[in-house]
Design a protein around this motif. Structure first.
Motif, PDB file in Angstrom:
ATOM      1  N   ASP A 128       0.846  -1.205   0.000  1.00  0.00           N
ATOM      2  CA  ASP A 128       0.000   0.000   0.000  1.00  0.00           C
ATOM      3  C   ASP A 128       0.875   1.246   0.000  1.00  0.00           C
ATOM      4  OD1 ASP A 128      -2.287  -1.560   0.173  1.00  0.00           O
ATOM      5  OD2 ASP A 128      -2.388  -1.440   2.353  1.00  0.00           O
TER       6      ASP A 128
ATOM      7  N   THR B 158       1.021   4.029  -2.853  1.00  0.00           N
ATOM      8  CA  THR B 158       0.659   5.408  -2.521  1.00  0.00           C
ATOM      9  C   THR B 158       1.734   6.361  -3.034  1.00  0.00           C
ATOM     10  OG1 THR B 158      -0.473   4.660  -0.516  1.00  0.00           O
ATOM     11  CG2 THR B 158       0.125   6.988  -0.612  1.00  0.00           C
TER      12      THR B 158
ATOM     13  N   THR C 216       0.153   6.736  15.524  1.00  0.00           N
ATOM     14  CA  THR C 216      -1.134   7.113  14.922  1.00  0.00           C
ATOM     15  C   THR C 216      -1.896   8.078  15.825  1.00  0.00           C
ATOM     16  OG1 THR C 216      -2.165   5.130  15.877  1.00  0.00           O
ATOM     17  CG2 THR C 216      -1.434   4.993  13.583  1.00  0.00           C
TER      18      THR C 216
ATOM     19  N   MET D 189      -2.876  11.988  15.242  1.00  0.00           N
ATOM     20  CA  MET D 189      -4.274  12.386  15.405  1.00  0.00           C
ATOM     21  C   MET D 189      -4.376  13.620  16.291  1.00  0.00           C
ATOM     22  SD  MET D 189      -7.206  12.125  17.459  1.00  0.00           S
ATOM     23  CE  MET D 189      -7.462  10.614  18.408  1.00  0.00           C
TER      24      MET D 189
ATOM     25  N   SER E  10      -3.087  16.760  14.713  1.00  0.00           N
ATOM     26  CA  SER E  10      -3.919  17.369  13.670  1.00  0.00           C
ATOM     27  C   SER E  10      -5.019  18.244  14.267  1.00  0.00           C
ATOM     28  CB  SER E  10      -4.525  16.282  12.782  1.00  0.00           C
ATOM     29  OG  SER E  10      -5.556  15.580  13.465  1.00  0.00           O
TER      30      SER E  10
ATOM     31  N   PRO F 246      -5.932   0.505  -7.958  1.00  0.00           N
ATOM     32  CA  PRO F 246      -6.574   1.778  -7.591  1.00  0.00           C
ATOM     33  C   PRO F 246      -6.916   2.640  -8.798  1.00  0.00           C
ATOM     34  CG  PRO F 246      -4.217   1.815  -7.080  1.00  0.00           C
ATOM     35  CD  PRO F 246      -4.542   0.407  -7.459  1.00  0.00           C
TER      36      PRO F 246
ATOM     37  N   GLU G 258      -8.048  -1.139   6.009  1.00  0.00           N
ATOM     38  CA  GLU G 258      -6.908  -0.714   6.811  1.00  0.00           C
ATOM     39  C   GLU G 258      -6.578   0.721   6.404  1.00  0.00           C
ATOM     40  OE1 GLU G 258      -6.416  -2.831   4.218  1.00  0.00           O
ATOM     41  OE2 GLU G 258      -6.193  -4.863   5.025  1.00  0.00           O
TER      42      GLU G 258
ATOM     43  N   THR H 104      -3.752   2.023   5.738  1.00  0.00           N
ATOM     44  CA  THR H 104      -2.767   2.114   4.636  1.00  0.00           C
ATOM     45  C   THR H 104      -3.455   1.971   3.282  1.00  0.00           C
ATOM     46  OG1 THR H 104      -2.312  -0.264   4.875  1.00  0.00           O
ATOM     47  CG2 THR H 104      -0.811   1.281   5.989  1.00  0.00           C
ATOM     48  N   LYS H 105      -4.440   1.090   3.212  1.00  0.00           N
ATOM     49  CA  LYS H 105      -5.134   0.928   1.928  1.00  0.00           C
ATOM     50  C   LYS H 105      -6.068   2.111   1.667  1.00  0.00           C
ATOM     51  CE  LYS H 105      -5.364  -3.061  -0.376  1.00  0.00           C
ATOM     52  NZ  LYS H 105      -4.383  -3.717   0.480  1.00  0.00           N
TER      53      LYS H 105
ATOM     54  N   GLU I 242      -5.428   5.188   2.516  1.00  0.00           N
ATOM     55  CA  GLU I 242      -4.543   6.243   1.996  1.00  0.00           C
ATOM     56  C   GLU I 242      -4.132   5.945   0.561  1.00  0.00           C
ATOM     57  OE1 GLU I 242      -3.650   9.236   3.325  1.00  0.00           O
ATOM     58  OE2 GLU I 242      -5.259   8.646   4.680  1.00  0.00           O
ATOM     59  N   MET I 243      -3.902   4.686   0.287  1.00  0.00           N
ATOM     60  CA  MET I 243      -3.462   4.316  -1.050  1.00  0.00           C
ATOM     61  C   MET I 243      -4.550   4.628  -2.066  1.00  0.00           C
ATOM     62  SD  MET I 243      -3.534   1.757  -3.570  1.00  0.00           S
ATOM     63  CE  MET I 243      -3.628   0.024  -3.070  1.00  0.00           C
TER      64      MET I 243
ATOM     65  N   SER J 158      -5.073   8.290  -2.659  1.00  0.00           N
ATOM     66  CA  SER J 158      -4.051   8.986  -3.444  1.00  0.00           C
ATOM     67  C   SER J 158      -4.282   8.829  -4.945  1.00  0.00           C
ATOM     68  CB  SER J 158      -2.659   8.480  -3.068  1.00  0.00           C
ATOM     69  OG  SER J 158      -2.434   7.179  -3.576  1.00  0.00           O
ATOM     70  N   TYR J 159      -5.159   7.879  -5.327  1.00  0.00           N
ATOM     71  CA  TYR J 159      -5.400   7.638  -6.751  1.00  0.00           C
ATOM     72  C   TYR J 159      -6.698   8.256  -7.256  1.00  0.00           C
ATOM     73  CZ  TYR J 159      -1.546   4.361  -7.362  1.00  0.00           C
ATOM     74  OH  TYR J 159      -0.306   3.811  -7.471  1.00  0.00           O
TER      75      TYR J 159
ATOM     76  N   GLY K 183      -5.143   1.589  15.045  1.00  0.00           N
ATOM     77  CA  GLY K 183      -4.883   2.854  14.356  1.00  0.00           C
ATOM     78  C   GLY K 183      -6.005   3.299  13.424  1.00  0.00           C
TER      79      GLY K 183
ATOM     80  N   THR L 205      -8.003  11.673  12.406  1.00  0.00           N
ATOM     81  CA  THR L 205      -7.011  12.573  11.816  1.00  0.00           C
ATOM     82  C   THR L 205      -7.544  13.186  10.530  1.00  0.00           C
ATOM     83  OG1 THR L 205      -5.215  11.240  12.736  1.00  0.00           O
ATOM     84  CG2 THR L 205      -4.638  12.736  10.935  1.00  0.00           C
TER      85      THR L 205
END
Lengths: 300, 300, 300
Positions: free
Chosen positions: A197, A201, B163, B167, B170, C136, C161, C163-164, C166-167, C170-171, C194, C201
């Motif tokens: 990921d 990203t 994390t 948070m 921010s 993505p 998750e 991370t995914k 955010e990934m 981003s696309y 998290g 956040t």
């Protein structure tokens, strides 16, 4: 051979030739030159190695072959690594296996790589392992000196957690162009721990080491490995493909994250098998069936 | 004593004096004043405490000593914490051990700390533990009121996952200037879970509590502790250093992440031992040998 | 009913009505229409469903009810999902349970949802599960086509998750407006891994599925469930509230992360019980006592 751009000054092959086990190939320098040219004739001109491979001997062995033919090195994209040291015949000065990410060591290792290859530049230098003791300012300073002197054109890392990747990135003025990580149908960590990921990203492509899980994909006799193997071969039937390695490489190259697998063989047929993976694009169902066979359970 | 700047208004010592066990020192207020001045004469003027230490009694005990000497507080950098509550003699109103990160509690706790110390400002206030129920807007509002009234000059956190750090960051207009976390040769989590990477990415320095693992480093008789101890002492031979605590502090202070260890002793010799760690800089091999002894395996 | 704004074009109820088990309610289309209007009269106009619910049958059943009354759909905010497929009576063409996050499938699934509901737009479409094989760029392209044609007004994810999340973010040019995740007094992962920190956040509000842990909160007889249940009921005494479901919903709605629980019942009293949770605001101590009962240990 499909090419992938990693930076303004770095284009790599979609399938990369790896020298991890070069010493096991037992080639004379002439044989290694011949083999290298055969691989290049297939279209693969990116070579992945590391200072430590073969007990700090593979780089020099490859360089000895390169020196036989003027102009050959310029046709190649050479990736090497530094940062691990351990005691062995070629490094009697070390007492323990450890990481050295000091400015001094990175520069010395890169310069020795240049000498080994008989070249005045490396296309890509990777920090081999994340160290809990890395000083990012020292690494960054080493990168600066190596870049400014023209000795290294691009930098990256290997086996890095995404947090350490971000940390080093925040200290260096040079982009980390890749993270070389272990990926195979039997090693799916990068899809589960956020590494993939993170790279997607950032728009980066991972190099993948041990795409055959160090041979375990062929020889393993656990139920898990058998399931993964039979799943791959069953998918192959649809594509008229019976070569297990081709199918395992296709598992990697089918992923949208543009994984660049390293084929570490000294046999030209194995290289061809890897390259033929690019003719196959797994469907979502096929790819996930391999994934499920490997994790040993269904998806939620 | 080496000084470290954490913000425009906060300079801390590289080694910090900790009051966690102040009540165990059994000092009269005069003795505590004398000891505090001894520590200050060594160059350490940063004191770390918390509202809850000693069952909500350490702050007041220290304040009683401070009040004996006019002008002393201004020579000190005082760090305290809030956010944990539990029933005890000094807090009969509570029924359970829990966290209170409400605006009201944070402000009341900080104001009580001021009163305890007999001062009108805190140099640094830390939220003691990450709470799964924290309302970042309330914390931020508490920070604003405490900052605007001049009662607290800097804010930070303790034991935070990265994390939760991000948070809270921010939501608040004030930078979190540190994350006080447990680090010792026997407690390496921050190097493994991304906490250290996160702080280094942000350019922040962690304060380290329990740098001797609560004494286990000296007294533990497991094979693991024995290995860590003998590894530290073996490194010490090179530097002519036989004090285990000095070597353990050097493990922390040698790290490039600029760790600020807290020495929580009431004995002046222990403070000196901690400070002498700054004369030693572990090599990459030495530091990693302690790390390996602690995790009980080699690095890949 | 409290309303929450998730985007310029999306306002949702604080408590959402869920259709996961709609087929179990055994309602005729007339009964379902009547029930839907009853729920709407209570103030809940947000409905959460998914293409796969009821073996790919719930959407159509709901649509059949909606079609009985002109203008009803416009008063509703409809959330549905796509991305999971499996073989069943309504989908005989599939051979295995897997994820399909291809552009083609996302668009086809959304269009079929429109047809099922008898509408020309979805208020919110969620990707149902994170897939390790998601492209993505394909998802983003599907979003673009669905948005430009007016068929889907907002996009989000479920069970992702961070991370995914955010990934994918981003696309895609469209903001992911929520992450629908499992949260209940018996399922606290989002507070520990998290996920909740990440959403807070980003200033996003999670939708919460299985807020009663699929009924286990009522029926489970493990010591853990008993402890959680008695803790909730004991808190209820203070508020004069004896309904366990109301108290469990209050655990969710009291959290500062503005959790939007989904009540998945076909009984109007259950819906009322859920709504009454909004009259109760747990204190820090109360909320954490439930948390501690569920994790089975004290906080540090």
């Amino acid at each position: 051979m499909e090419k992938v751009r990693l930076s303004d000054t770095l284009i790599m092959d979609r399938i990369i030739h790896g020298h991890w086990r070069l010493m096991d190939w037992k080639m004379t320098r002439e044989e290694l030159l011949h083999f290298t040219e055969e691989v290049m004739d297939l279209g693969i001109t990116t070579v992945d190695t590391a200072d430590i491979y073969g007990g700090f001997s593979c780089e020099e062995a490859f360089g000895d072959a390169l020196k036989l033919k003027k102009g050959l090195r310029e046709k190649l994209t050479i990736v090497t690594k530094c940062g691990i040291v351990f005691p062995c015949e070629n490094r009697p000065q070390y007492e323990t296996h450890h990481y050295d990410n000091s400015r001094k060591h990175i520069i010395q290792s890169a310069e020795r790589s240049l000498k080994n290859f008989g070249t005045d530049y490396l296309d890509l230098l990777l920090i081999h392992r994340p160290s809990p003791f890395m000083d990012p300012a020292e690494v960054s300073e080493a990168f600066r000196q190596l870049y400014d002197s023209g000795k290294v054109r691009n930098f990256g890392v290997s086996n890095y957690e995404s947090t350490k990747f971000e940390m080093l990135s925040s200290y260096t003025e040079y982009p980390l162009v890749t993270n070389q990580v272990e990926i195979s149908p039997l090693h799916l960590d990068v899809f589960q721990d956020g590494t993939m990921d993170h790279l997607m990203t950032r728009g980066l492509y991972p190099m993948a080491w041990s795409p055959m899980a160090g041979g375990e994909l062929f020889t393993g006799d656990s139920q898990r490995v058998k399931n993964v193997r039979s799943t791959l071969l069953s998918i192959g039937e649809k594509y008229g493909e019976t070569r297990l390695d081709t199918l395992a490489f296709a598992f990697l190259t089918s992923h949208p994250g543009k994984i660049l697998p390293i084929v570490g063989s000294g046999k030209i047929d194995r290289i061809k098998n890897a390259m033929d993976a690019l003719k196959i694009q797994f469907t979502q169902e096929e790819w996930l069936s391999v994934y499920k066979a490997s994790i040993g359970k269904n998806l939620p």
